[in-house]
Motif scaffolding. Structure first.
Motif, PDB file in Angstrom:
ATOM      1  N   ILE A   1      23.711  56.192  72.234  1.00  0.00           N
ATOM      2  CA  ILE A   1      23.631  55.374  71.028  1.00  0.00           C
ATOM      3  C   ILE A   1      24.685  55.778  70.005  1.00  0.00           C
ATOM      4  N   ALA A   2      25.366  54.771  69.453  1.00  0.00           N
ATOM      5  CA  ALA A   2      26.204  55.018  68.288  1.00  0.00           C
ATOM      6  C   ALA A   2      25.425  54.497  67.093  1.00  0.00           C
ATOM      7  N   TYR A   3      25.279  55.324  66.070  1.00  0.00           N
ATOM      8  CA  TYR A   3      24.452  54.922  64.931  1.00  0.00           C
ATOM      9  C   TYR A   3      25.241  55.007  63.641  1.00  0.00           C
ATOM     10  N   LEU A   4      25.139  53.944  62.863  1.00  0.00           N
ATOM     11  CA  LEU A   4      25.771  53.931  61.545  1.00  0.00           C
ATOM     12  C   LEU A   4      24.669  53.954  60.495  1.00  0.00           C
ATOM     13  N   PRO A   5      24.522  55.065  59.754  1.00  0.00           N
ATOM     14  CA  PRO A   5      23.471  55.102  58.732  1.00  0.00           C
ATOM     15  C   PRO A   5      23.802  54.188  57.551  1.00  0.00           C
ATOM     16  N   GLN A   6      22.757  53.777  56.855  1.00  0.00           N
ATOM     17  CA  GLN A   6      22.937  52.853  55.740  1.00  0.00           C
ATOM     18  C   GLN A   6      23.753  53.484  54.618  1.00  0.00           C
ATOM     19  N   ILE A   7      23.419  54.722  54.290  1.00  0.00           N
ATOM     20  CA  ILE A   7      24.166  55.401  53.240  1.00  0.00           C
ATOM     21  C   ILE A   7      24.948  56.532  53.890  1.00  0.00           C
ATOM     22  N   ALA A   8      26.272  56.507  53.714  1.00  0.00           N
ATOM     23  CA  ALA A   8      27.107  57.515  54.349  1.00  0.00           C
ATOM     24  C   ALA A   8      26.976  58.829  53.585  1.00  0.00           C
ATOM     25  N   ARG A   9      26.400  59.829  54.220  1.00  0.00           N
ATOM     26  CA  ARG A   9      26.273  61.130  53.556  1.00  0.00           C
ATOM     27  C   ARG A   9      26.785  62.224  54.485  1.00  0.00           C
ATOM     28  N   PHE A  10      27.854  62.872  54.048  1.00  0.00           N
ATOM     29  CA  PHE A  10      28.469  63.909  54.877  1.00  0.00           C
ATOM     30  C   PHE A  10      28.554  65.205  54.092  1.00  0.00           C
ATOM     31  N   PRO A  11      28.724  66.336  54.801  1.00  0.00           N
ATOM     32  CA  PRO A  11      28.971  67.588  54.081  1.00  0.00           C
ATOM     33  C   PRO A  11      30.233  67.412  53.232  1.00  0.00           C
ATOM     34  N   GLU A  12      30.115  67.636  51.930  1.00  0.00           N
ATOM     35  CA  GLU A  12      31.172  67.245  50.996  1.00  0.00           C
ATOM     36  C   GLU A  12      32.444  68.082  51.123  1.00  0.00           C
ATOM     37  N   ASN A  13      32.327  69.343  51.576  1.00  0.00           N
ATOM     38  CA  ASN A  13      33.533  70.168  51.559  1.00  0.00           C
ATOM     39  C   ASN A  13      34.338  70.139  52.865  1.00  0.00           C
ATOM     40  N   LEU A  14      34.005  69.191  53.742  1.00  0.00           N
ATOM     41  CA  LEU A  14      34.832  68.999  54.935  1.00  0.00           C
ATOM     42  C   LEU A  14      35.736  67.787  54.708  1.00  0.00           C
ATOM     43  N   ASN A  15      36.850  67.707  55.437  1.00  0.00           N
ATOM     44  CA  ASN A  15      37.631  66.474  55.368  1.00  0.00           C
ATOM     45  C   ASN A  15      37.340  65.603  56.602  1.00  0.00           C
ATOM     46  N   GLY A  16      37.880  64.384  56.548  1.00  0.00           N
ATOM     47  CA  GLY A  16      37.563  63.418  57.590  1.00  0.00           C
ATOM     48  C   GLY A  16      37.873  63.915  58.986  1.00  0.00           C
ATOM     49  N   MET A  17      39.035  64.555  59.117  1.00  0.00           N
ATOM     50  CA  MET A  17      39.465  65.024  60.434  1.00  0.00           C
ATOM     51  C   MET A  17      38.518  66.094  60.972  1.00  0.00           C
ATOM     52  N   GLU A  18      38.125  67.024  60.067  1.00  0.00           N
ATOM     53  CA  GLU A  18      37.205  68.094  60.495  1.00  0.00           C
ATOM     54  C   GLU A  18      35.880  67.509  60.967  1.00  0.00           C
ATOM     55  N   LEU A  19      35.428  66.472  60.229  1.00  0.00           N
ATOM     56  CA  LEU A  19      34.175  65.825  60.617  1.00  0.00           C
ATOM     57  C   LEU A  19      34.298  65.168  61.990  1.00  0.00           C
TER      58      LEU A  19
ATOM     59  N   MET B   1      28.950  78.732  55.620  1.00  0.00           N
ATOM     60  CA  MET B   1      28.434  79.770  54.724  1.00  0.00           C
ATOM     61  C   MET B   1      29.529  80.756  54.336  1.00  0.00           C
ATOM     62  N   ILE B   2      30.396  81.076  55.280  1.00  0.00           N
ATOM     63  CA  ILE B   2      31.435  82.070  55.001  1.00  0.00           C
ATOM     64  C   ILE B   2      32.374  81.550  53.907  1.00  0.00           C
ATOM     65  N   ARG B   3      32.485  80.213  53.812  1.00  0.00           N
ATOM     66  CA  ARG B   3      33.332  79.653  52.762  1.00  0.00           C
ATOM     67  C   ARG B   3      32.613  79.576  51.409  1.00  0.00           C
ATOM     68  N   ASN B   4      31.373  80.027  51.378  1.00  0.00           N
ATOM     69  CA  ASN B   4      30.571  79.931  50.161  1.00  0.00           C
ATOM     70  C   ASN B   4      30.796  81.175  49.285  1.00  0.00           C
ATOM     71  N   ARG B   5      31.313  80.957  48.059  1.00  0.00           N
ATOM     72  CA  ARG B   5      31.685  82.129  47.267  1.00  0.00           C
ATOM     73  C   ARG B   5      30.470  82.925  46.783  1.00  0.00           C
ATOM     74  N   TRP B   6      29.302  82.259  46.668  1.00  0.00           N
ATOM     75  CA  TRP B   6      28.128  82.985  46.173  1.00  0.00           C
ATOM     76  C   TRP B   6      27.731  84.113  47.109  1.00  0.00           C
ATOM     77  N   LEU B   7      28.014  83.914  48.380  1.00  0.00           N
ATOM     78  CA  LEU B   7      27.700  84.941  49.353  1.00  0.00           C
ATOM     79  C   LEU B   7      28.530  86.202  49.086  1.00  0.00           C
ATOM     80  N   PHE B   8      29.774  85.988  48.631  1.00  0.00           N
ATOM     81  CA  PHE B   8      30.632  87.129  48.316  1.00  0.00           C
ATOM     82  C   PHE B   8      30.199  87.819  47.030  1.00  0.00           C
TER      83      PHE B   8
END
Lengths: 236, 260
Positions: free
Chosen positions: A75-93, B12-19
């Motif tokens: 299954i490929a799933y597209l969620p209604q609200i896009a929520r990703f880990p904020e500190n990654l960039n698109g390529m990393e995701l 987590m390793i990139r999290n500064r609070w851990l440091f």
């Protein structure tokens, strides 16, 4: 083919899915429509195992999938609200999901389709709503899966991206994929969809082709047909 | 699970609070070792601070971490991975990184100041192991709380109350019970009560390890007699293992029943 049998789900006192029986056939585009809060997202999420039904059965090609997880690589799933880990960039995701799924992916075609190269190395937290949705679509459609589930795919897309998406989905259907989507955009349904499922208060009000629905409600526009149904249900 | 653990640890390793957390222990331990030459005295001061602080940081950091990674968890749940793997992976990422920063924050000064060659090294190792156990237990509590309550304010409130209960209130209640029932033999009751609080249990273990129970009069003798025996130390280890496994399985059960 997807089969829901006797599906029930309540959130507190709110009975969202009410003894729902439904079959969605393969190699087709099906739209699940209905007013806000009618249970569209709950239905889709229970198919994915994100929402756990109170009772009932869900079968994918004859196999019960409740409580299982491996079937999700179909299954490929597209969620209604896009929520990703904020500190990654698109390529990393993209890399992360590829790695998790461990299956071949074709991101490049979609990156070009949505004109996304410039956004690829920006942190997800800084992307605009429309660009987040493009990334969301990218992550969903880059794998070659037989079943594609899209919850409000048109959310926040510009007209060009929307046209491209429609063409892309039509091609996917030609390749034999099964697509289930929810949307509030009527033109999207009129252009793409083979089959309409109309949900009302957790039950299926209508399940069939667009033409039949229009005939039934005696109109030539889907918008009016839906408004008619809603007005009738409110007057009851 | 291992892939998710890897991503979680990397995050987590990139999290500064851990440091900052690690830095705090580095400075604290070094300062204490500079100020006093008596390794046992340093150990007692360190014990008092660590036994209160690691549960607090474990539970608060855990709650913040869960609420911040909720999106990531939801994304993972749409992939072909089962819930146990997702939640275990994310949880171990947190627990391992917390334990690592704690162990290195306390451990590095110990190496630099020559505690390695002293006779009290074992006591320090016991302290570090116990503080890691407390971090694990309290970060498990934090995951249970945040899976149960989607409301962040509620989650934080409950986390702080739980810490207050185990770190402060519990001892008070313990004392009141001992006072109220002082006419009765309380040996067994006090042993049971001290096992029902992981922080208290860690404290008892350190006291036995340091052999200072004589300072606590009769009850100290009871504790020493019971927990100091081989049956006692087996029981303590078992109870500590239960303090980890029961919350862990409860967390997994909660996660399996939750709607996202």
């Amino acid at each position: 083919m997807i089969e829901f049998t006797n599906l029930n789900k309540s959130f507190g006192k709110n009975h969202v899915l009410n003894n729902l029986d439904l079959e969605i056939r393969g190699n087709s585009i099906t739209a699940v429509i209905g007013p806000n809060g009618s249970g569209k997202t709950t239905l889709i999420k229970s198919l994915l195992g994100l929402v756990i039904p109170d009772s009932g059965e869900i079968k994918l090609d004859g196999i019960n999938i409740l409580g299982k997880s491996k079937f999700r690589n179909q299954i490929a799933y597209l969620p209604q609200i896009a929520r990703f880990p904020e500190n990654l960039n698109g390529m990393e995701l993209i890399d992360m999901i590829k790695n998790l799924r461990n299956s071949p992916a074709n991101a490049n075609e979609l990156i070009q389709l949505f004109d996304f190269e410039k956004e690829l190395y920006k942190k997800v937290g800084t992307l605009s709503g429309g660009n987040k949705q493009k990334l969301n679509l990218l992550l969903c459609l880059m794998f070659d899966n037989p079943l594609i589930i899209l919850d409000e795919p048109s959310n926040g897309l510009d007209p060009i991206a929307l046209i491209n998406l429609k063409t892309y989905l039509k091609n996917l259907k030609l390749k034999g994929k099964t697509i289930v989507l929810t949307t509030h955009i009527m033109s999207f349904i009129e252009e793409l969809v083979d089959n309409i499922i109309f949900l009302l208060n957790g039950k299926i009000y209508y399940n069939g082709s667009l033409e039949k629905l229009l005939q039934m409600e005696n109109t030539n526009r889907l918008e009016l047909a839906i408004a008619n149904i809603l007005l009738k249900s409110q007057n009851k | 699970m291992f892939k998710i653990f890897k991503y979680s640890l990397y995050d987590m390793i990139r999290n500064r609070w851990l440091f900052y957390y690690m830095g705090f222990f580095l400075i604290l331990t070094s300062a204490l070792l500079i100020l006093s030459n008596d390794f046992t005295q340093v150990l007692i001061t360190l014990t008092n601070i660590i036994l209160a602080l690691t549960p607090l940081i474990g539970i608060i950091f855990g709650v913040i971490y869960y609420y911040n990674t909720k999106e990531f968890i939801e994304l993972l749940l749409t992939q072909p991975v089962d819930r146990k793997a997702v939640f275990s992976g994310v949880y171990f990422g947190l627990a391992v990184s917390l334990s690592l920063s704690l162990a290195s924050g306390v451990g590095i000064p110990l190496i630099l100041f020559g505690v390695l060659n002293s006779s009290v090294l074992v006591n320090y190792i016991v302290l570090i192991v116990l503080s890691i156990v407390l971090s694990i237990v309290f970060s498990l509590f934090s995951f249970i709380i945040s899976i149960k309550f989607d409301n962040k304010v509620k989650g934080f409130g409950i986390a702080i109350c739980l810490w207050l209960f185990f770190a402060l209130l519990y001892d008070g209640i313990f004392l009141i019970i001992l006072m109220l029932f002082k006419a009765y033999p309380l040996d067994n009751l006090s042993i049971v009560l001290s096992m029902l609080n992981p922080i208290g249990l860690a404290r008892v273990l350190i006291i036995i390890q340091l052999d200072i129970s004589a300072m606590m009069g009769y009850s100290g003798a009871v504790i020493k007699n019971f927990f100091g025996s081989s049956l006692g130390s087996m029981l303590i280890t078992l109870v500590l293992v239960l303090w980890i496994t029961i919350p862990y399985y409860y967390m997994i059960r909660l996660s399996k029943a939750k709607d996202f």
